[in-house]
Design an enzyme around this catalytic site. Structure first.
Site, PDB file in Angstrom:
ATOM      1  N   GLN A  92       0.910  -1.412  -0.090  1.00 40.53           N
ATOM      2  CA  GLN A  92       0.202  -0.064   0.097  1.00 40.53           C
ATOM      3  C   GLN A  92       0.912   1.279   0.134  1.00 40.53           C
ATOM      4  O   GLN A  92       0.319   2.284  -0.128  1.00 40.53           O
ATOM      5  CB  GLN A  92      -0.960   0.002   1.345  1.00 40.53           C
ATOM      6  CG  GLN A  92      -1.896  -1.153   1.264  1.00 40.53           C
ATOM      7  CD  GLN A  92      -2.434  -1.498   2.821  1.00 40.53           C
ATOM      8  OE1 GLN A  92      -3.349  -0.710   2.917  1.00 40.53           O
ATOM      9  NE2 GLN A  92      -1.901  -2.033   3.697  1.00 40.53           N
ATOM     10  N   HIS A 110      -1.556   1.289  -4.164  1.00 33.54           N
ATOM     11  CA  HIS A 110      -1.977   2.581  -4.158  1.00 33.54           C
ATOM     12  C   HIS A 110      -1.153   3.742  -4.943  1.00 33.54           C
ATOM     13  O   HIS A 110      -1.129   4.790  -4.700  1.00 33.54           O
ATOM     14  CB  HIS A 110      -1.899   2.881  -2.564  1.00 33.54           C
ATOM     15  CG  HIS A 110      -2.933   2.389  -1.805  1.00 33.54           C
ATOM     16  ND1 HIS A 110      -3.151   2.123  -0.620  1.00 33.54           N
ATOM     17  CD2 HIS A 110      -4.142   1.598  -2.463  1.00 33.54           C
ATOM     18  CE1 HIS A 110      -4.085   1.656  -0.075  1.00 33.54           C
ATOM     19  NE2 HIS A 110      -4.723   1.273  -1.126  1.00 33.54           N
ATOM     20  N   GLY A 176       2.781  -4.394   8.946  1.00 26.83           N
ATOM     21  CA  GLY A 176       3.019  -2.870   9.171  1.00 26.83           C
ATOM     22  C   GLY A 176       1.627  -2.284   8.570  1.00 26.83           C
ATOM     23  O   GLY A 176       1.812  -1.172   8.189  1.00 26.83           O
ATOM     24  N   THR A 177       0.493  -2.631   8.895  1.00 29.76           N
ATOM     25  CA  THR A 177      -0.751  -2.111   8.251  1.00 29.76           C
ATOM     26  C   THR A 177      -1.942  -2.062   9.357  1.00 29.76           C
ATOM     27  O   THR A 177      -1.887  -3.172   9.956  1.00 29.76           O
ATOM     28  CB  THR A 177      -1.272  -2.611   6.860  1.00 29.76           C
ATOM     29  OG1 THR A 177      -2.395  -1.966   6.552  1.00 29.76           O
ATOM     30  CG2 THR A 177      -1.334  -4.232   6.879  1.00 29.76           C
ATOM     31  N   ASN A 202       2.987  -6.901  13.083  1.00 24.80           N
ATOM     32  CA  ASN A 202       2.509  -5.369  13.439  1.00 24.80           C
ATOM     33  C   ASN A 202       3.033  -4.893  14.672  1.00 24.80           C
ATOM     34  O   ASN A 202       3.288  -5.490  15.627  1.00 24.80           O
ATOM     35  CB  ASN A 202       1.012  -5.173  13.166  1.00 24.80           C
ATOM     36  CG  ASN A 202       0.801  -3.671  12.593  1.00 24.80           C
ATOM     37  OD1 ASN A 202       1.556  -3.415  11.824  1.00 24.80           O
ATOM     38  ND2 ASN A 202      -0.250  -3.281  13.216  1.00 24.80           N
ATOM     39  N   GLU A 204       1.196  -2.963  16.864  1.00 24.91           N
ATOM     40  CA  GLU A 204      -0.096  -3.478  17.696  1.00 24.91           C
ATOM     41  C   GLU A 204      -1.029  -3.990  16.876  1.00 24.91           C
ATOM     42  O   GLU A 204      -0.990  -4.148  15.536  1.00 24.91           O
ATOM     43  CB  GLU A 204      -0.483  -1.804  18.156  1.00 24.91           C
ATOM     44  CG  GLU A 204      -0.720  -1.027  16.869  1.00 24.91           C
ATOM     45  CD  GLU A 204      -1.072   0.414  17.248  1.00 24.91           C
ATOM     46  OE1 GLU A 204      -1.617   1.114  16.424  1.00 24.91           O
ATOM     47  OE2 GLU A 204      -0.336   0.910  18.011  1.00 24.91           O
TER      48      GLU A 204
HETATM   49  P1  NAD Z   1      -1.593   2.987   8.682  1.00 24.05           P
HETATM   50  O1  NAD Z   1      -0.745   4.396   8.854  1.00 24.05           O
HETATM   51  O2  NAD Z   1      -2.933   3.318   8.616  1.00 24.05           O
HETATM   52  O3  NAD Z   1      -1.083   2.057   9.696  1.00 24.05           O
HETATM   53  C1  NAD Z   1       0.189   1.821  10.170  1.00 24.05           C
HETATM   54  C2  NAD Z   1       0.458   0.457  10.788  1.00 24.05           C
HETATM   55  O4  NAD Z   1       1.679   0.142  11.071  1.00 24.05           O
HETATM   56  C3  NAD Z   1      -0.246   0.676  12.293  1.00 24.05           C
HETATM   57  O5  NAD Z   1      -1.026  -0.494  12.406  1.00 24.05           O
HETATM   58  C4  NAD Z   1       1.003   0.419  13.253  1.00 24.05           C
HETATM   59  O6  NAD Z   1       0.790   0.157  14.578  1.00 24.05           O
HETATM   60  C5  NAD Z   1       2.017  -0.087  12.510  1.00 24.05           C
HETATM   61  N1  NAD Z   1       3.338   0.241  12.808  1.00 24.05           N
HETATM   62  C6  NAD Z   1       3.765   1.568  12.982  1.00 24.05           C
HETATM   63  N2  NAD Z   1       5.210   1.523  13.152  1.00 24.05           N
HETATM   64  C7  NAD Z   1       5.457   0.194  13.052  1.00 24.05           C
HETATM   65  C8  NAD Z   1       6.782  -0.588  13.186  1.00 24.05           C
HETATM   66  N3  NAD Z   1       7.916   0.178  13.369  1.00 24.05           N
HETATM   67  N4  NAD Z   1       6.830  -1.768  12.846  1.00 24.05           N
HETATM   68  C9  NAD Z   1       5.624  -2.522  12.350  1.00 24.05           C
HETATM   69  N5  NAD Z   1       4.201  -1.839  12.351  1.00 24.05           N
HETATM   70  C10 NAD Z   1       4.398  -0.640  12.660  1.00 24.05           C
HETATM   71  O7  NAD Z   1      -0.917   2.572   7.444  1.00 24.05           O
HETATM   72  P2  NAD Z   1      -1.506   1.746   6.203  1.00 24.05           P
HETATM   73  O8  NAD Z   1      -2.340   0.614   6.794  1.00 24.05           O
HETATM   74  O9  NAD Z   1      -0.335   1.198   5.300  1.00 24.05           O
HETATM   75  O10 NAD Z   1      -2.683   2.389   5.345  1.00 24.05           O
HETATM   76  C11 NAD Z   1      -2.379   3.819   5.284  1.00 24.05           C
HETATM   77  C12 NAD Z   1      -2.530   4.392   4.027  1.00 24.05           C
HETATM   78  O11 NAD Z   1      -1.581   5.587   3.752  1.00 24.05           O
HETATM   79  C13 NAD Z   1      -2.091   3.505   2.779  1.00 24.05           C
HETATM   80  O12 NAD Z   1      -3.004   3.653   1.929  1.00 24.05           O
HETATM   81  C14 NAD Z   1      -0.742   4.185   2.301  1.00 24.05           C
HETATM   82  O13 NAD Z   1      -1.032   4.178   0.747  1.00 24.05           O
HETATM   83  C15 NAD Z   1      -0.503   5.332   2.628  1.00 24.05           C
HETATM   84  N6  NAD Z   1       0.613   5.786   3.013  1.00 24.05           N
HETATM   85  C16 NAD Z   1       1.943   5.330   2.766  1.00 24.05           C
HETATM   86  C17 NAD Z   1       3.260   5.731   3.057  1.00 24.05           C
HETATM   87  C18 NAD Z   1       4.318   5.151   2.632  1.00 24.05           C
HETATM   88  O14 NAD Z   1       4.386   5.048   1.114  1.00 24.05           O
HETATM   89  N7  NAD Z   1       5.484   5.026   3.385  1.00 24.05           N
HETATM   90  C19 NAD Z   1       3.215   6.408   4.288  1.00 24.05           C
HETATM   91  C20 NAD Z   1       2.127   6.928   4.963  1.00 24.05           C
HETATM   92  C21 NAD Z   1       0.839   6.460   4.372  1.00 24.05           C
END
Ligand code: NAD
Length: 234
Positions: A92, A110, A176-177, A202, A204
């Site tokens: 994603q 995405h 990590g989602t 993940n 959490e």
């Molecule tokens: P989200 O931000 O909704 O959730 C992130 C998840 O990762 C949480 O459950 C959190 O507990 C977990 N997390 C945080 N730090 C962590 C770590 N160090 N190790 C393991 N897990 C960890 O993200 P999502 O579910 O991917 O949905 C968000 C949307 O935002 C997606 O559609 C994406 O396209 C976009 N997005 C992308 C990026 C990127 O490309 N890096 C960054 C931010 C948002």
């Protein structure tokens, strides 16, 4: 876990890139880099205030180019290289950290920061520079480039390929989602209905955590290399 597993589908989210210094989405307050999602990540926002949206993505595109893959991205690239069955990474994420860690088969459902989409000719071009000045499309010359990002309310990319891979998979792993953004959040339920083994890694429990056969909690930079080590037999 490795018994009878040949084909693996791995879904990654913002959490796998968090330790590379890229903010996740649903952090404190539900803001994304200090913006409300509705103001920067919808087609309506782009129609209303294109400069705000383009500036926002220009900043994100510049920022990710300064970041480096972490141990979790590197471990998945190693698994892809050494796994003898099939392996597909569905992400994603709109960063390119899987690719820079060496992964070759990554499906960006995405979209990608490093791609620009021309809404005149429908061609996508690799893109690293700002879009705010409305530069011409390299293919047709129209000043109609937008970030190649799937905004809320738009259809994610390559869903047919993703569901085909899920049908063939023996194991579905989510890393990590948060399980808040559909349709990706529904993949675990789809995998369960197809009788697949499922694993969550993940920080959490995600919203759909109870749907996984197994859920391991901790930072991706520790959990992912450890799991890859298990899969490759130590
Ligand atoms: P989200 O931000 O909704 O959730 C992130 C998840 O990762 C949480 O459950 C959190 O507990 C977990 N997390 C945080 N730090 C962590 C770590 N160090 N190790 C393991 N897990 C960890 O993200 P999502 O579910 O991917 O949905 C968000 C949307 O935002 C997606 O559609 C994406 O396209 C976009 N997005 C992308 C990026 C990127 O490309 N890096 C960054 C931010 C948002």
């Amino acid at each position: 876990m490795t018994d009878a597993i040949r084909n693996i589908v791995i879904l990654t989210g913002a959490g796998i890139s968090a330790e590379s210094g890229i903010d996740t989405f649903r952090g404190a307050g539900g803001l994304w880099e200090n913006h409300r999602v509705e103001d920067v990540a919808t087609p309506e926002a782009f129609a209303r205030d294109p400069s705000l949206v383009l500036r926002f993505y220009d900043q994100r595109r510049a920022a990710i180019q300064e970041k480096l893959p972490n141990a979790a991205h590197v471990a998945l690239a190693r698994l892809e290289a050494e796994w003898t069955g099939s392996l597909l990474i569905v992400t994603q994420n709109v960063d390119d950290l899987h690719e820079r860690a060496g992964a070759g088969r990554v499906l960006h459902m995405h979209g990608e920061h490093l791609s620009a989409w021309c809404t005149s000719c429908d061609i996508r071009s690799r893109w690293r520079a700002p879009l705010l000045g409305r530069p011409p499309c390299p293919a047709c010359g129209a000043r109609s480039l937008r970030p190649d990002i799937v905004w809320f309310g738009e259809m994610p990319y390559r869903m047919g390929e993703i569901y085909a891979a899920l049908r063939e998979a023996d194991l579905f792993v989510s890393i990590g989602t948060s399980g808040a953004v559909y349709p990706a959040a529904g993949f675990v339920r789809d995998a369960r209905e197809l009788g697949k083994r499922t694993l969550e890694l993940n920080l959490e429990p995600s919203q759909g955590s109870f749907l996984f056969h197994e859920s391991r909690l901790g930072p991706a930079s520790e959990l992912v290399p450890a799991w890859v080590g298990e899969m490759l037999g130590g």
